[in-house]
Scaffold this active site. Structure first.
Site, short mmCIF file in Angstrom:
data_model
loop_
_atom_site.label_atom_id
_atom_site.label_comp_id
_atom_site.label_asym_id
_atom_site.label_seq_id
_atom_site.Cartn_x
_atom_site.Cartn_y
_atom_site.Cartn_z
N ASP A 1 39.91 23.09 38.84
CA ASP A 1 38.49 22.90 38.59
C ASP A 1 38.30 21.87 37.47
O ASP A 1 38.81 22.04 36.36
CB ASP A 1 37.87 24.25 38.18
CG ASP A 1 36.39 24.16 37.90
OD1 ASP A 1 35.60 24.47 38.81
OD2 ASP A 1 36.00 23.78 36.78
N LYS B 1 32.16 18.61 39.39
CA LYS B 1 30.76 18.99 39.16
C LYS B 1 29.90 17.79 38.78
O LYS B 1 30.36 16.88 38.09
CB LYS B 1 30.67 20.05 38.06
CG LYS B 1 31.55 21.27 38.30
CD LYS B 1 31.39 22.30 37.20
CE LYS B 1 32.49 23.33 37.26
NZ LYS B 1 33.78 22.80 36.74
N HIS C 1 26.28 21.21 38.10
CA HIS C 1 26.85 21.88 36.92
C HIS C 1 25.89 22.86 36.25
O HIS C 1 26.28 23.95 35.85
CB HIS C 1 27.32 20.81 35.92
CG HIS C 1 28.42 21.27 35.03
ND1 HIS C 1 29.37 20.41 34.51
CD2 HIS C 1 28.75 22.48 34.55
CE1 HIS C 1 30.22 21.08 33.75
NE2 HIS C 1 29.86 22.34 33.75
#
Length: 322
Positions: free
Chosen positions: A54, A89, A122
């Site tokens: 991530d 993101k 985000h």
């Protein structure tokens, strides 16, 4: 856990049809860590069996992650990029309908990838274009055009630049608003979840709507860090009784809730410890004790309120869901 054993991490089937490993490695660092250290840690994680990573534009870790992926393939740690699940993101300053696609293309360039597996909004706020900073200054906040931004996310999905799309830090109310306008439904909501902030309403809402939850800060502590979770007496008591660490109790609890977990450690021994949660269970009594822990949010979101943002309270940011 055998030093040479490669852990097979369970997966969940997303509404997009993708399979996502239920344990991933987060790459946000505070204070910032050097690119070489991040790349080395990611390569160690891949060697141990991590397959879900991530990142985000804001984290400044897309480039070292991309370099680690390329090296992992060249060294034969993985056969191909398709073995990995990569999330990035969209930062608030790019959360404008005409900037979403260019932002993703920039992320792909940094990652040296043709596509990512998951692209998330985000935060449910926008800010002045061109400003990649945190916290966001009060005067730079702008209202988000949710319909326009989500349509642009859907376009990224249709172009094959991301296999799934979703959101992060969205309340149930804001998720409902997206569901009402979505042609492609959000596959994910990534939020803070841990035994001291269990997000039961989010869990129920997302389960009912076929949205998978990803937990960040599963051990507590977010923007400014906190030891509230790790020092909790109930969790320490359960950990001692089971011969496990408090971290392992937190991760196993989240896993048993059906939540995907993002762990964040660049230390090999802790990376291994975080993987050692799949071959044992919490008892009904232990789960009951955890469910009775008094709930209070960590620090996530606080830098978006008061004099730093348009939200006077956390309740306002989270639509009263606190």
């Amino acid at each position: 856990m055998d030093d040479n054993a490669l852990v097979n991490i369970p997966e969940v089937l997303l509404s997009s049809g993708q399979r996502m490993p239920l344990l991933g490695m987060g790459t946000a660092t505070s204070p910032l860590v050097g690119s070489d250290e991040i790349k080395t840690a990611i390569l160690q994680a891949i060697e141990l069996g991590y397959r879900h990573f991530d990142t985000a534009t804001l984290y400044l870790t897309e480039e070292p992650l991309g370099e680690a992926i390329a090296e992992a393939v060249s060294r034969g740690l993985i056969k191909c990029r398709e073995e990995l699940f990569i999330t990035s993101k969209l930062w608030c300053s790019d959360a404008h309908s005409d900037l979403v696609l260019p932002a993703l293309q920039k992320s792909l360039q940094a990652l040296q990838l043709e596509y990512i597996d998951l692209y998330l909004i985000h935060w449910p706020v926008s800010s002045r274009p061109g400003m990649y900073e945190f916290p966001i200054k009060k005067e730079d906040f702008l209202p988000m055009d949710f319909k326009g931004v989500w349509a642009a996310m859907e376009e990224c999905h249709k172009l094959g630049l991301t296999k799934s799309i979703g959101v992060s830090n969205f309340s149930c109310k804001k998720l409902s608003d997206i569901l009402e306008i979505a042609e492609v439904r959000p596959a994910i909501n990534q939020v803070e979840i841990n035994p001291l902030w269990q997000q039961k309403k989010q869990m129920e809402f997302c389960k009912a709507n076929g949205i998978a939850l990803i937990a960040y800060a599963p051990l507590g502590g977010t923007i400014r860090g906190s030891n509230r979770v790790m020092e909790n007496e109930v969790l320490k008591e359960i950990a001692n009784a089971k011969g496990k660490s408090v971290a392992q109790i937190c991760l196993r609890w989240a896993y048993e809730q059906g939540v995907c977990i993002l762990v964040k450690s660049f230390h090999k021994e802790r990376m291994k410890e975080n993987l050692d949660i799949f071959n044992w269970t919490l008892s009904e009594e232990e789960n009951k004790k955890i469910s009775e822990i008094p709930q209070s949010r960590g620090s996530s979101g606080e830098d978006y309120i008061s004099d730093k943002g348009p939200f006077k309270t956390l309740e306002e940011l989270w639509d009263g869901e606190i």
